[in-house]
Design a protein around this motif. Structure first.
Motif, mmCIF file in Angstrom:
data_model
loop_
_atom_site.group_PDB
_atom_site.id
_atom_site.type_symbol
_atom_site.label_atom_id
_atom_site.label_comp_id
_atom_site.label_asym_id
_atom_site.label_seq_id
_atom_site.Cartn_x
_atom_site.Cartn_y
_atom_site.Cartn_z
ATOM 1 N N UNK A 17 0.885 -1.368 0.132
ATOM 2 C CA UNK A 17 0.186 0.011 -0.042
ATOM 3 C C UNK A 17 0.785 1.133 0.016
ATOM 4 N N UNK A 18 2.085 1.176 -0.075
ATOM 5 C CA UNK A 18 3.016 2.193 0.107
ATOM 6 C C UNK A 18 3.274 2.873 1.313
ATOM 7 N N UNK A 19 2.799 2.142 2.589
ATOM 8 C CA UNK A 19 2.847 2.719 3.610
ATOM 9 C C UNK A 19 4.187 2.612 4.455
ATOM 10 N N UNK A 39 1.353 4.609 8.379
ATOM 11 C CA UNK A 39 0.114 3.544 8.467
ATOM 12 C C UNK A 39 -1.054 4.114 7.836
ATOM 13 N N UNK A 40 -1.579 5.302 7.976
ATOM 14 C CA UNK A 40 -2.737 5.628 7.273
ATOM 15 C C UNK A 40 -2.728 5.230 5.681
ATOM 16 N N UNK A 41 -1.577 5.231 5.008
ATOM 17 C CA UNK A 41 -1.731 4.691 3.781
ATOM 18 C C UNK A 41 -2.216 3.165 3.277
ATOM 19 N N UNK A 127 -3.310 3.180 18.955
ATOM 20 C CA UNK A 127 -2.799 4.116 18.038
ATOM 21 C C UNK A 127 -2.383 3.374 16.684
ATOM 22 N N UNK A 128 -1.987 3.926 15.621
ATOM 23 C CA UNK A 128 -1.571 3.038 14.472
ATOM 24 C C UNK A 128 -0.027 2.963 14.657
ATOM 25 N N UNK A 129 0.700 3.690 15.133
ATOM 26 C CA UNK A 129 2.228 3.358 15.357
ATOM 27 C C UNK A 129 2.800 3.587 16.826
ATOM 28 N N UNK A 155 -0.832 -1.051 19.609
ATOM 29 C CA UNK A 155 -0.486 -0.220 18.275
ATOM 30 C C UNK A 155 -0.398 -1.179 17.222
ATOM 31 N N UNK A 156 -0.654 -0.851 16.003
ATOM 32 C CA UNK A 156 -0.537 -2.007 14.983
ATOM 33 C C UNK A 156 1.099 -2.081 14.557
#
Ligand SMILES: [Zn+2]
Length: 203
Positions: A17-19, A39-41, A127-129, A155-156
């Protein structure tokens, strides 16, 4: 894909996804690194967001103390990047509620009007990260100063740097750990020495 994606499966989603990007990056703190992650990507694709947040919820559910709290549990994000994760985790766990804080120009982190934890409320910070940990640290302080009890951090991606804050004995859950190479400044950076073009990143 399993209900609990492996580290390799998570990394594959981030790359596809390019993240997750390879290169030569400079963070606002001045750190240089060979890897950058946004991560939002990955989270913009609903199915990936679902895979990642369901996986993270299973990590939390495996913890007996947290599992027992689920019906009363609040899932709280320190910023908008954590929101898709927070809603996905809350849905998968069937936890009680989701809320988040925001930054208002120059003032610190705060909740929306009338949005406050209740005294003794059990909260999982999501959170994502986790990279520097500064947002999560500020969020934890804000929650605890309002009487909430933070019982875990989920977190992811855990991408520690030499500057990552400590959360003491607070349990930390993550789906994948990424170890980028970090250099404290341009002088010590091997990528600078090789003359690789530098990209500045905002966050
Ligand atoms: Zn460099």
């Amino acid at each position: 894909m399993h209900l609990l994606p492996t580290q390799d499966e998570v990394v594959q989603i981030l790359r596809d996804t390019g993240a997750l990007r390879d290169g030569h990056f400079e963070y606002p703190s001045g750190l240089h690194s060979n890897e950058y992650l946004q991560v939002p990507l990955a989270m913009r694709y609903y199915q990936h967001a679902r895979t990642l947040s369901v996986g993270l919820s299973r990590r939390l559910r495996a913890h007996a103390e947290i599992r027992a709290m689920i019906p009363q549990l609040s899932i709280v994000a320190p910023a908008t990047g954590g929101l898709p994760v927070a809603y996905g985790v809350c849905e998968a766990l069937r936890a009680r509620q989701v809320y988040w804080a925001e930054r208002a120009d120059g003032r610190g982190m705060r909740f929306r009007q009338y949005m406050m934890p209740t005294p003794g409320e059990n909260v999982v910070l999501v959170d994502d990260i986790l990279r520097s940990g500064s947002n999560l640290t500020e969020m934890r302080t804000l929650l605890e100063s309002n009487g909430a009890e933070v019982v875990g951090l989920a977190v992811v991606i855990y991408q520690p740097t030499p500057e990552t804050r400590s959360f003491g004995s607070l349990p930390l859950y993550y789906l994948a750990k990424l170890d980028a190479r970090y250099y404290s400044d341009a002088v010590s950076c091997e990528l600078c020495k090789k003359g690789l073009p530098l990209e500045k990143v905002w966050i």
